[in-house]
Scaffold this active site. Sequence first.
Site, PDB file in Angstrom:
ATOM      1  N   LYS A   9     -52.287  -5.455  16.627  1.00  0.00           N
ATOM      2  CA  LYS A   9     -53.451  -6.286  16.336  1.00  0.00           C
ATOM      3  C   LYS A   9     -54.477  -5.552  15.453  1.00  0.00           C
ATOM      4  O   LYS A   9     -54.394  -4.330  15.283  1.00  0.00           O
ATOM      5  CB  LYS A   9     -54.077  -6.748  17.655  1.00  0.00           C
ATOM      6  CG  LYS A   9     -53.182  -7.706  18.455  1.00  0.00           C
ATOM      7  CD  LYS A   9     -53.914  -8.215  19.699  1.00  0.00           C
ATOM      8  CE  LYS A   9     -53.084  -9.226  20.476  1.00  0.00           C
ATOM      9  NZ  LYS A   9     -53.819  -9.745  21.670  1.00  0.00           N
ATOM     10  N   TYR A  49     -51.197 -19.047  18.048  1.00  0.00           N
ATOM     11  CA  TYR A  49     -51.739 -19.033  19.411  1.00  0.00           C
ATOM     12  C   TYR A  49     -52.019 -20.445  19.931  1.00  0.00           C
ATOM     13  O   TYR A  49     -52.813 -20.610  20.866  1.00  0.00           O
ATOM     14  CB  TYR A  49     -53.013 -18.189  19.466  1.00  0.00           C
ATOM     15  CG  TYR A  49     -52.758 -16.699  19.630  1.00  0.00           C
ATOM     16  CD1 TYR A  49     -52.106 -16.199  20.763  1.00  0.00           C
ATOM     17  CD2 TYR A  49     -53.181 -15.787  18.677  1.00  0.00           C
ATOM     18  CE1 TYR A  49     -51.883 -14.839  20.925  1.00  0.00           C
ATOM     19  CE2 TYR A  49     -52.964 -14.411  18.835  1.00  0.00           C
ATOM     20  CZ  TYR A  49     -52.314 -13.957  19.966  1.00  0.00           C
ATOM     21  OH  TYR A  49     -52.104 -12.604  20.136  1.00  0.00           O
ATOM     22  N   ASN A 112     -57.032  -5.927  22.353  1.00  0.00           N
ATOM     23  CA  ASN A 112     -56.111  -5.213  23.251  1.00  0.00           C
ATOM     24  C   ASN A 112     -54.849  -4.689  22.555  1.00  0.00           C
ATOM     25  O   ASN A 112     -53.793  -4.554  23.175  1.00  0.00           O
ATOM     26  CB  ASN A 112     -55.797  -6.049  24.498  1.00  0.00           C
ATOM     27  CG  ASN A 112     -55.124  -7.363  24.166  1.00  0.00           C
ATOM     28  OD1 ASN A 112     -54.837  -7.633  22.998  1.00  0.00           O
ATOM     29  ND2 ASN A 112     -54.848  -8.167  25.169  1.00  0.00           N
ATOM     30  N   HIS A 115     -49.654  -7.582  20.676  1.00  0.00           N
ATOM     31  CA  HIS A 115     -49.109  -8.832  21.207  1.00  0.00           C
ATOM     32  C   HIS A 115     -47.622  -8.615  21.470  1.00  0.00           C
ATOM     33  O   HIS A 115     -46.956  -7.902  20.716  1.00  0.00           O
ATOM     34  CB  HIS A 115     -49.262  -9.972  20.191  1.00  0.00           C
ATOM     35  CG  HIS A 115     -48.453 -11.190  20.563  1.00  0.00           C
ATOM     36  ND1 HIS A 115     -48.916 -12.141  21.428  1.00  0.00           N
ATOM     37  CD2 HIS A 115     -47.176 -11.553  20.231  1.00  0.00           C
ATOM     38  CE1 HIS A 115     -47.966 -13.056  21.610  1.00  0.00           C
ATOM     39  NE2 HIS A 115     -46.908 -12.723  20.897  1.00  0.00           N
ATOM     40  N   GLU A 126     -41.679 -17.361  18.015  1.00  0.00           N
ATOM     41  CA  GLU A 126     -42.595 -16.431  17.348  1.00  0.00           C
ATOM     42  C   GLU A 126     -41.879 -15.643  16.245  1.00  0.00           C
ATOM     43  O   GLU A 126     -42.465 -15.405  15.183  1.00  0.00           O
ATOM     44  CB  GLU A 126     -43.206 -15.479  18.381  1.00  0.00           C
ATOM     45  CG  GLU A 126     -44.156 -16.201  19.333  1.00  0.00           C
ATOM     46  CD  GLU A 126     -44.746 -15.312  20.419  1.00  0.00           C
ATOM     47  OE1 GLU A 126     -45.533 -15.838  21.206  1.00  0.00           O
ATOM     48  OE2 GLU A 126     -44.420 -14.107  20.477  1.00  0.00           O
TER      49      GLU A 126
HETATM   50  P1  IDP Z   1     -50.790 -11.342  26.570  1.00  0.00           P
HETATM   51  O1  IDP Z   1     -51.255 -10.951  25.190  1.00  0.00           O
HETATM   52  O2  IDP Z   1     -50.770 -10.168  27.506  1.00  0.00           O
HETATM   53  O3  IDP Z   1     -49.493 -12.107  26.564  1.00  0.00           O
HETATM   54  P2  IDP Z   1     -52.097 -13.911  27.058  1.00  0.00           P
HETATM   55  O4  IDP Z   1     -52.512 -14.411  28.404  1.00  0.00           O
HETATM   56  O5  IDP Z   1     -50.916 -14.549  26.408  1.00  0.00           O
HETATM   57  O6  IDP Z   1     -51.917 -12.317  27.166  1.00  0.00           O
HETATM   58  O7  IDP Z   1     -53.367 -14.072  26.121  1.00  0.00           O
HETATM   59  C1  IDP Z   1     -53.251 -13.900  24.713  1.00  0.00           C
HETATM   60  C2  IDP Z   1     -54.400 -13.057  24.226  1.00  0.00           C
HETATM   61  O8  IDP Z   1     -55.631 -13.754  24.435  1.00  0.00           O
HETATM   62  C3  IDP Z   1     -54.567 -11.728  24.972  1.00  0.00           C
HETATM   63  O9  IDP Z   1     -53.765 -10.696  24.490  1.00  0.00           O
HETATM   64  C4  IDP Z   1     -56.047 -11.439  24.761  1.00  0.00           C
HETATM   65  O10 IDP Z   1     -56.259 -10.845  23.486  1.00  0.00           O
HETATM   66  C5  IDP Z   1     -56.641 -12.822  24.782  1.00  0.00           C
HETATM   67  N1  IDP Z   1     -57.112 -13.144  26.130  1.00  0.00           N
HETATM   68  C6  IDP Z   1     -56.391 -13.499  27.213  1.00  0.00           C
HETATM   69  N2  IDP Z   1     -57.162 -13.710  28.283  1.00  0.00           N
HETATM   70  C7  IDP Z   1     -58.413 -13.495  27.870  1.00  0.00           C
HETATM   71  C8  IDP Z   1     -59.680 -13.570  28.523  1.00  0.00           C
HETATM   72  O11 IDP Z   1     -59.801 -13.872  29.719  1.00  0.00           O
HETATM   73  N3  IDP Z   1     -60.759 -13.256  27.754  1.00  0.00           N
HETATM   74  C9  IDP Z   1     -60.667 -12.923  26.439  1.00  0.00           C
HETATM   75  N4  IDP Z   1     -59.490 -12.843  25.780  1.00  0.00           N
HETATM   76  C10 IDP Z   1     -58.392 -13.123  26.492  1.00  0.00           C
HETATM   77 MG    MG Z   2     -49.042 -13.962  25.777  1.00  0.00          MG
END
Ligand code: IDP
Ligand code: MG
Length: 139
Positions: A9, A49, A112, A115, A126
């Site tokens: 990212k 997304y 974070n 992905h 994807e």
């Molecule tokens: P993942 O990336 O671990 O699969 P997902 O639940 O698919 O997590 O969420 C996609 C992305 O959305 C996350 O990587 C993060 O960057 C963002 N995200 C998920 N939950 C939150 C939240 O509660 N607050 C802010 N950003 C979030």
């Molecule tokens: Mg995810």
Amino acid sequence: MEHTLSIIKPDAFAKKHVGEILSRFESNGLTIVAAKVKHLTKDEAEEFYAVHKDRAFFNDLVSFMISGPVMVQVLAGEDAIKKNREVMGDTDPQKAASGTIRADFAENIDANAVHGSDGPETAKTEIDYFFNPDEIISI
Ligand code: IDP
Ligand code: MG
């Protein structure tokens, strides 16, 4: 042999952690079978997304994903989807196990670092979203 989609990212790309993150994949038995550097457009990030479009964080997530270049790669290996999720660590870096990419390179749940596809169907969708079949090597 399974394939999964991985994205380094904008936060990790800007901090020049690309090499170290790719090294984590390789040292955990995953092979990079396709890769490209790309600056996503708003439309691309929203489509990628789309599954999260009703979540409160959707607009922040899209803004973040277009804030700078990313590196998109296809990883191959035995159990590659699960293996990549293990190497990535929890979505929230505060909860991510030590030694995982998110524990070591991510600052918060918004930024974070990586992905990773979460299952066989999303992996296929994807991968198809970013790569033509002839851009992926066979191993
Ligand atoms: P993942 O990336 O671990 O699969 P997902 O639940 O698919 O997590 O969420 C996609 C992305 O959305 C996350 O990587 C993060 O960057 C963002 N995200 C998920 N939950 C939150 C939240 O509660 N607050 C802010 N950003 C979030
Ligand atoms: Mg995810």
